[in-house]
Design an enzyme around this catalytic site. Structure first.
Site, PDB file in Angstrom:
ATOM      1  N   HIS A  69       0.961  -1.210  -0.038  1.00 21.55           N
ATOM      2  CA  HIS A  69      -0.156  -0.070   0.034  1.00 21.55           C
ATOM      3  C   HIS A  69       0.855   1.469   0.067  1.00 21.55           C
ATOM      4  O   HIS A  69       2.154   1.305   0.515  1.00 21.55           O
ATOM      5  CB  HIS A  69      -0.960   0.253   1.150  1.00 21.55           C
ATOM      6  CG  HIS A  69      -1.750  -1.129   1.498  1.00 21.55           C
ATOM      7  ND1 HIS A  69      -2.046  -1.666   2.797  1.00 21.55           N
ATOM      8  CD2 HIS A  69      -2.314  -1.882   0.480  1.00 21.55           C
ATOM      9  CE1 HIS A  69      -3.041  -2.681   2.538  1.00 21.55           C
ATOM     10  NE2 HIS A  69      -3.047  -2.938   1.162  1.00 21.55           N
TER      11      HIS A  69
ATOM     12  N   TYR B 238       1.443   1.350  13.279  1.00 24.44           N
ATOM     13  CA  TYR B 238       2.198   2.119  12.133  1.00 24.44           C
ATOM     14  C   TYR B 238       1.794   3.777  12.960  1.00 24.44           C
ATOM     15  O   TYR B 238       0.920   3.984  13.537  1.00 24.44           O
ATOM     16  CB  TYR B 238       1.160   2.222  11.071  1.00 24.44           C
ATOM     17  CG  TYR B 238       0.992   1.069  10.169  1.00 24.44           C
ATOM     18  CD1 TYR B 238       1.501   1.139   9.053  1.00 24.44           C
ATOM     19  CD2 TYR B 238       0.148  -0.080  10.529  1.00 24.44           C
ATOM     20  CE1 TYR B 238       1.437   0.135   7.958  1.00 24.44           C
ATOM     21  CE2 TYR B 238       0.053  -1.281   9.722  1.00 24.44           C
ATOM     22  CZ  TYR B 238       0.834  -1.073   8.455  1.00 24.44           C
ATOM     23  OH  TYR B 238       0.506  -2.205   7.757  1.00 24.44           O
TER      24      TYR B 238
END
Length: 175
Positions: A62, A132
């Site tokens: 991604h 993240y």
């Protein structure tokens, strides 16, 4: 923290330096001043968690294109992953090149992934959690990706995924 260059410009392995005693261990994982002093300024705007119950779950690859491009600091807090950064910057000398690292709760390493570099991982253990830290904050509707096994990149994954999302499995060939 130690900042270790990888084969992809701007992709940095960040190694924690835990201090241990009878109580356990303590490690600094992010400090904007340390990142800036190492030449990699990074102040996250968002923190997200990916919880993955099954071994060999694949997420990615991604990225978010400009003007919503993201820089990510990716760290495993439980379990272990094969983590991949794929350079999609046409002006880069490593365009279409990739690097990988094993990230685990045990080794406390992280990858700093700059704008223009796609990211994905394959879990190597069940019950793996990936944190993240992202800047800027994620903008829905602007996400993009490339297929994990696209021959244009030749990524040497350690295993084929057993769990993969429909979107991640269905990206067309890169051209």
């Amino acid at each position: 923290m130690r900042f270790v260059e990888t084969s992809i410009p701007g992709v940095i392995r960040v190694e924690a330096e835990p201090r241990a005693d009878a109580r356990g261990a303590f490690a600094r994982l992010h400090c904007p001043e340390d990142f800036a002093a190492a030449g990699h300024p990074f102040t996250p705007a968002q923190t997200s968690l990916s919880r993955n119950p099954a071994r060999h779950t694949l997420r990615g690859l991604h990225y978010q294109p400009r003007p919503h491009a993201e820089t990510k600091l990716v760290r495993v807090t439980r379990g272990r992953v094969f983590d991949v950064a794929l350079d999609l910057r046409p002006e880069s000398p490593t365009y279409r090149g990739w690097t990988s690292a094993e990230l685990s709760a045990e080794n406390m390493h992280a990858l700093l992934i700059p704008e223009g570099v796609a990211h994905g991982f394959l879990t190597l253990e069940p019950d793996t959690d990936v944190v993240y830290q992202i800047t800027p904050a994620f903008r829905p509707g602007h996400e993009a990706g490339v297929r994990w096994n696209d021959p244009a990149f030749g990524i040497a994954w350690p295993e084929a995924p057993k769990v993969i999302g429909e979107r991640d499995a269905g990206y067309p060939d890169f051209s």
